[in-house]
Design a protein around this motif. Structure first.
Motif, mmCIF file in Angstrom:
data_model
loop_
_atom_site.group_PDB
_atom_site.id
_atom_site.type_symbol
_atom_site.label_atom_id
_atom_site.label_comp_id
_atom_site.label_asym_id
_atom_site.label_seq_id
_atom_site.Cartn_x
_atom_site.Cartn_y
_atom_site.Cartn_z
ATOM 1 N N ASN A 345 0.830 -1.213 0.000
ATOM 2 C CA ASN A 345 0.000 0.000 0.000
ATOM 3 C C ASN A 345 0.864 1.263 0.000
ATOM 4 O O ASN A 345 0.340 2.376 0.010
ATOM 5 C CB ASN A 345 -0.887 -0.029 1.258
ATOM 6 N N ASP A 347 2.827 2.069 2.530
ATOM 7 C CA ASP A 347 3.125 2.490 3.908
ATOM 8 C C ASP A 347 4.561 2.129 4.247
ATOM 9 O O ASP A 347 5.011 1.011 3.957
ATOM 10 C CB ASP A 347 2.205 1.767 4.903
ATOM 11 N N ASP A 349 6.958 1.131 6.942
ATOM 12 C CA ASP A 349 7.022 0.596 8.313
ATOM 13 C C ASP A 349 8.475 0.551 8.778
ATOM 14 O O ASP A 349 9.373 0.295 7.974
ATOM 15 C CB ASP A 349 6.506 -0.844 8.347
ATOM 16 N N HIS A 355 4.103 -3.028 12.209
ATOM 17 C CA HIS A 355 3.253 -2.372 11.205
ATOM 18 C C HIS A 355 2.590 -1.111 11.770
ATOM 19 O O HIS A 355 1.366 -1.033 11.895
ATOM 20 C CB HIS A 355 2.196 -3.360 10.701
ATOM 21 N N TYR A 356 3.439 -0.145 12.119
ATOM 22 C CA TYR A 356 2.940 1.163 12.576
ATOM 23 C C TYR A 356 3.732 2.225 11.821
ATOM 24 O O TYR A 356 4.971 2.172 11.786
ATOM 25 C CB TYR A 356 3.104 1.332 14.097
ATOM 26 N N SER A 357 3.008 3.151 11.224
ATOM 27 C CA SER A 357 3.696 4.110 10.371
ATOM 28 C C SER A 357 2.987 5.454 10.371
ATOM 29 O O SER A 357 1.785 5.545 10.642
ATOM 30 C CB SER A 357 3.725 3.533 8.948
ATOM 31 N N ASN A 360 3.698 7.491 3.984
ATOM 32 C CA ASN A 360 3.435 6.655 2.815
ATOM 33 C C ASN A 360 4.326 7.148 1.673
ATOM 34 O O ASN A 360 4.433 8.357 1.444
ATOM 35 C CB ASN A 360 1.960 6.731 2.417
ATOM 36 N N SER A 412 -1.731 1.868 12.723
ATOM 37 C CA SER A 412 -1.531 0.505 12.232
ATOM 38 C C SER A 412 -1.624 0.482 10.705
ATOM 39 O O SER A 412 -2.534 1.069 10.118
ATOM 40 C CB SER A 412 -2.590 -0.436 12.812
ATOM 41 N N THR A 413 -0.685 -0.233 10.091
ATOM 42 C CA THR A 413 -0.716 -0.361 8.627
ATOM 43 C C THR A 413 -1.055 -1.803 8.232
ATOM 44 O O THR A 413 -0.840 -2.199 7.087
ATOM 45 C CB THR A 413 0.644 0.027 8.013
#
Ligand code: SF4
Length: 454
Positions: A345, A347, A349, A355-357, A360, A412-413
């Protein structure tokens, strides 16, 4: 490229020519050249080079046997490209450039970038979201191209594909290899899409190495990945071996499969298949559906700690453990310190498991992502623990990740089911507490050993 680097490259090419003729005799000569060019600075890996040299002088050594098998089994042009891209560009040229940019921009600059070309996968493995998620998300060819072009300007020449199944996009990946022939590409893959035509493409581009995921022998692999998968994977490895192409394996160890996946019987099988490296990953309790019972207990993790070292001492395959080898890389390497992860996607990370970002790649440059609040938290806080057997801000130091995410408001991504950082970190608290005494014991022992050797 500077004149000095161009000169080094030309001389190393000549050295490679010698190697083709007589690997046993000329490997030591090549090392002398590498020593000469690497210099004596702190970033020139003096200890690693010294260890490498002593291996090259001992034909009984398992690593000597591995090196000779690489020199004899692998297609010479592929080997030459790997040497140029991996050793020369990613390390000798890239590393100092990364250091320079780290100082210049005041943030982490990675050595490698992991990226997911697609969320799609052709298999339906138990516990994996990719098949359900399907072909919904993809990084376009131009986006991947742009990430690599930006990366090279910062000194990054190493690109690793994860997913989804990256080879669902194999045509684009080969075109990227062609366009960025000075970079080294590695791809985690289930290998079921490797066929004769793709192997020929790999031979042509020379800079693509698969790391094939296996769960163990046939029953274990088919149990998780579906009937017939194991035979397809074995066929793919046979094809790669016949074509003299390099490949490695990737294995996730859990409380359930740890004994079999690290058994000497399985390691010997890997060597017979022709794998030159194996990368072990500790099961991570990431995602709302994570199964906590699969987390190895402290005795099991200690067993893996010793087992990986034993494999490295005795078997002609290079084994690495993402969670237990922190001592060789100064702890956590995520957040751009040595690598970062970009999902399908876009994102960005800090880690393939975190998986937190707040960034993008479709909205920011790579450098802006590295300077974003969550990446700057990593930069500021690393190492997360002085004991590199407790490197992770999630698994072994869950309060660290919790605080960093709350402080930065990264979100969260997770592509399928967003998980709150508190939910994730709560799951790691007991694990972290239970592992600490063993980690302290092993860390003290290894520090003692180091003192005795210095
Ligand atoms: S965040 Fe954890 S899993 Fe990721 S690189 Fe750092 S220590 Fe390893």
């Amino acid at each position: 490229m500077s004149i000095a680097n161009e000169l080094k490259r030309t001389t190393l090419k000549t050295a490679f020519h010698y190697l083709e003729k007589d690997p046993e005799k000329n490997a030591v000569k090549l090392m002398e050249l590498v020593d000469k060019f690497a210099g004596n600075g702190p970033d020139s890996f003096p200890k690693q080079r010294e260890a490498f040299r002593s291996v090259l002088e001992d034909p009984q050594n398992n690593m000597y046997q591995l090196i000779m098998s690489v020199l004899k089994d692998i297609d010479k042009d592929v080997l030459k490209a790997t040497f140029e891209n991996f050793f020369f560009n990613a390390n000798i040229v890239g590393w100092p450039k990364q250091e320079e940019n780290r100082k210049k921009y005041g943030c982490n600059i990675p050595w490698a970038i992991l990226l997911d070309p697609t969320s799609a996968c052709n298999l339906h493995c138990t516990g994996c979201w990719a098949a359900e998620y399907g072909n919904k998300l993809n990084l376009t060819f131009d986006e991947i191209d742009s990430i690599i072009s930006q990366g090279k300007r910062l000194g990054v020449y190493m690109y690793i594909y994860t997913g989804g199944e990256p080879l669902v996009r194999k045509k684009d990946l080969i075109a990227i290899c062609e366009k960025h022939s000075d970079c080294q590409f590695l791809s985690f893959t289930n290998a079921t899409l490797i066929d004769e035509a793709f192997a020929d493409d790999m031979l042509r581009v020379k800079n693509f190495i698969p790391a094939i995921s296996v769960e163990g022998f046939e029953k274990a692999t088919d149990g998780r990945r579906g009937d017939g998968t194991y035979q397809k994977v074995v066929r793919a490895m046979k094809l790669l071996k016949e074509k003299h192409l390099p490949f490695g394996l990737s294995c996730c160890y859990t409380s359930q499969n740890l004994d079999s996946i690290s058994s000497f019987e399985f390691i010997d099988q890997m060597v017979e298949w022709g794998a030159k490296f194996v990368w072990y990953f500790h099961y991570m309790p990431v995602g709302n559906d994570a199964v906590l019972d699969l987390l190895p207990n402290p005795q099991q993790r200690e067993f893996m700690y010793h087992r990986i070292r034993e494999i490295r001492r005795t078997k002609p395959i290079f084994a690495m453990d993402f969670q237990n080898d922190g001592e060789y890389v100064g702890g956590c390497i995520a957040g751009g310190r040595r690598y970062l992860h970009i999902n399908a996607n876009g994102d960005v990370d800090p880690c393939v498991f975190i998986h937190y970002s707040d960034s993008n790649i479709r909205e920011k440059t790579l450098l802006e992502c590295l300077q974003s609040p969550i990446f700057m938290e990593y930069h500021k806080e690393q190492p997360f623990n002085e004991n590199h057997l407790r490197p992770c801000p999630m698994l072994e130091n869950p309060e660290k990740l919790r605080t960093m995410v709350h402080r930065t408001e990264a979100v969260s991504t997770d592509l399928q089911s967003p998980e709150s950082v508190d939910h994730l970190c709560d799951k790691c608290v007991n694990y972290a507490e239970n592992w600490t005494p063993t980690a302290q014991k092993l860390w003290s022992e290894s520090q003692e050993k180091k003192k005795l050797m210095s």
